[in-house]
Design a protein around this motif. Structure first.
Motif, PDB file in Angstrom:
ATOM      1  N   LYS A   6      41.582  36.007  37.647  1.00  0.00           N
ATOM      2  CA  LYS A   6      40.131  36.074  37.824  1.00  0.00           C
ATOM      3  C   LYS A   6      39.713  36.240  39.275  1.00  0.00           C
ATOM      4  CE  LYS A   6      38.300  35.804  33.690  1.00  0.00           C
ATOM      5  NZ  LYS A   6      37.381  36.805  33.185  1.00  0.00           N
ATOM      6  N   THR A   7      40.652  36.596  40.155  1.00  0.00           N
ATOM      7  CA  THR A   7      40.294  36.933  41.531  1.00  0.00           C
ATOM      8  C   THR A   7      40.631  38.403  41.746  1.00  0.00           C
ATOM      9  OG1 THR A   7      42.455  36.386  42.475  1.00  0.00           O
ATOM     10  CG2 THR A   7      40.818  34.588  42.319  1.00  0.00           C
ATOM     11  N   PRO A   8      39.851  39.104  42.554  1.00  0.00           N
ATOM     12  CA  PRO A   8      40.133  40.529  42.765  1.00  0.00           C
ATOM     13  C   PRO A   8      41.550  40.795  43.293  1.00  0.00           C
ATOM     14  CG  PRO A   8      37.932  40.015  43.509  1.00  0.00           C
ATOM     15  CD  PRO A   8      38.586  38.700  43.170  1.00  0.00           C
ATOM     16  N   GLN A   9      42.002  40.051  44.287  1.00  0.00           N
ATOM     17  CA  GLN A   9      43.335  40.299  44.814  1.00  0.00           C
ATOM     18  C   GLN A   9      44.393  39.934  43.778  1.00  0.00           C
ATOM     19  OE1 GLN A   9      43.978  41.916  47.865  1.00  0.00           O
ATOM     20  NE2 GLN A   9      45.911  42.136  46.776  1.00  0.00           N
ATOM     21  N   VAL A  26      39.495  45.647  49.403  1.00  0.00           N
ATOM     22  CA  VAL A  26      38.555  45.591  50.521  1.00  0.00           C
ATOM     23  C   VAL A  26      37.425  44.647  50.155  1.00  0.00           C
ATOM     24  CG1 VAL A  26      36.962  46.905  51.972  1.00  0.00           C
ATOM     25  CG2 VAL A  26      39.168  47.902  51.295  1.00  0.00           C
ATOM     26  N   SER A  27      36.793  44.880  49.001  1.00  0.00           N
ATOM     27  CA  SER A  27      35.731  44.000  48.519  1.00  0.00           C
ATOM     28  C   SER A  27      35.559  44.205  47.021  1.00  0.00           C
ATOM     29  CB  SER A  27      34.406  44.268  49.246  1.00  0.00           C
ATOM     30  OG  SER A  27      33.937  45.565  48.972  1.00  0.00           O
ATOM     31  N   CYS A  28      35.039  43.171  46.372  1.00  0.00           N
ATOM     32  CA  CYS A  28      34.836  43.262  44.930  1.00  0.00           C
ATOM     33  C   CYS A  28      33.891  42.163  44.483  1.00  0.00           C
ATOM     34  CB  CYS A  28      36.179  43.127  44.207  1.00  0.00           C
ATOM     35  SG  CYS A  28      36.063  43.419  42.438  1.00  0.00           S
ATOM     36  N   GLY A  66      37.781  50.017  36.931  1.00  0.00           N
ATOM     37  CA  GLY A  66      38.066  48.880  36.057  1.00  0.00           C
ATOM     38  C   GLY A  66      37.720  47.559  36.713  1.00  0.00           C
ATOM     39  N   MET A  67      37.988  47.447  38.000  1.00  0.00           N
ATOM     40  CA  MET A  67      37.661  46.203  38.714  1.00  0.00           C
ATOM     41  C   MET A  67      36.153  46.009  38.825  1.00  0.00           C
ATOM     42  SD  MET A  67      40.618  45.712  41.537  1.00  0.00           S
ATOM     43  CE  MET A  67      40.078  44.045  41.845  1.00  0.00           C
ATOM     44  N   ALA A  68      35.405  47.098  39.019  1.00  0.00           N
ATOM     45  CA  ALA A  68      33.943  46.993  39.075  1.00  0.00           C
ATOM     46  C   ALA A  68      33.397  46.437  37.764  1.00  0.00           C
ATOM     47  CB  ALA A  68      33.323  48.351  39.395  1.00  0.00           C
ATOM     48  N   VAL A  69      34.022  46.828  36.653  1.00  0.00           N
ATOM     49  CA  VAL A  69      33.606  46.314  35.344  1.00  0.00           C
ATOM     50  C   VAL A  69      34.045  44.863  35.180  1.00  0.00           C
ATOM     51  CG1 VAL A  69      33.911  46.546  32.840  1.00  0.00           C
ATOM     52  CG2 VAL A  69      33.635  48.590  34.264  1.00  0.00           C
ATOM     53  N   PHE A  70      35.310  44.598  35.443  1.00  0.00           N
ATOM     54  CA  PHE A  70      35.874  43.263  35.213  1.00  0.00           C
ATOM     55  C   PHE A  70      35.187  42.188  36.056  1.00  0.00           C
ATOM     56  CE2 PHE A  70      39.286  40.025  35.560  1.00  0.00           C
ATOM     57  CZ  PHE A  70      39.420  39.743  34.213  1.00  0.00           C
ATOM     58  N   PHE A  71      34.748  42.560  37.248  1.00  0.00           N
ATOM     59  CA  PHE A  71      34.091  41.595  38.127  1.00  0.00           C
ATOM     60  C   PHE A  71      32.575  41.803  38.180  1.00  0.00           C
ATOM     61  CE2 PHE A  71      38.510  41.466  39.372  1.00  0.00           C
ATOM     62  CZ  PHE A  71      38.733  40.104  39.373  1.00  0.00           C
ATOM     63  N   HIS A  72      32.030  42.332  37.093  1.00  0.00           N
ATOM     64  CA  HIS A  72      30.584  42.473  36.914  1.00  0.00           C
ATOM     65  C   HIS A  72      29.996  41.091  36.625  1.00  0.00           C
ATOM     66  CE1 HIS A  72      26.823  43.591  34.883  1.00  0.00           C
ATOM     67  NE2 HIS A  72      26.915  44.723  35.562  1.00  0.00           N
TER      68      HIS A  72
END
Length: 145
Positions: A6-9, A26-28, A66-72
């Motif tokens: 549940k963390t971007p990295q 870089v960022s999320c 996919g990360m943009a969706v998952f961390f929406h």
């Protein structure tokens, strides 16, 4: 079922292809993601021009979307690519890092819609742009217990 970090990295680190391609967070957050892919001679698609293979750019953009969706902010439990259209505008400049930036601009109950752009360090013109649709999967309350 394998637990998704549940963390971007942690998300990037859990995906072997991301590690193999050298992707760096870089960022999320808030439905946006930015990932860098440093130039690597192992990713060259054309030995004559030394340009990074389009498949590596595609994997970078797909992962970023996919990360943009998952961390929406709506926090789906998982996501997967339904459709991803990538338009290649030009070759990335050899020796330069490629950066993908993605935004989840709409999320319905079952589908998220994302736009992305990939740029090299010149940042003058896009290397590629993408639009995609991704699944939005949520566990049922009894599955969370």
């Amino acid at each position: 079922m394998h637990e998704i970090p549940k963390t971007p990295q942690g998300f990037l680190d859990a995906l072997p292809h991301c590690r193999a391609l050298g992707m760096l967070m870089v960022s999320c957050g808030d439905g946006k993601a930015v990932i860098d892919m440093p130039y690597d001679e192992n990713l060259i698609g054309d030995p004559k021009t030394r340009v990074v293979h389009g498949g590596a750019v595609s994997a970078l953009m797909d992962t970023c979307c996919g990360m943009a969706v998952f961390f929406h902010p709506d926090q789906p439990d998982s996501t997967a690519t339904i459709d991803l259209r990538i338009d290649y505008m030009r070759s990335a400049t050899p020796g330069q890092t490629i950066r993908a930036e993605a935004v989840c601009h709409q999320m319905t109950r079952n589908v998220a819609f994302v736009r992305a752009v990939a740029m090299d360090e010149d940042r003058a013109r896009p290397v590629a742009t993408a639009t995609g649709a991704f699944t939005v999967e949520r566990r049922l309350p009894e599955e969370s217990a």
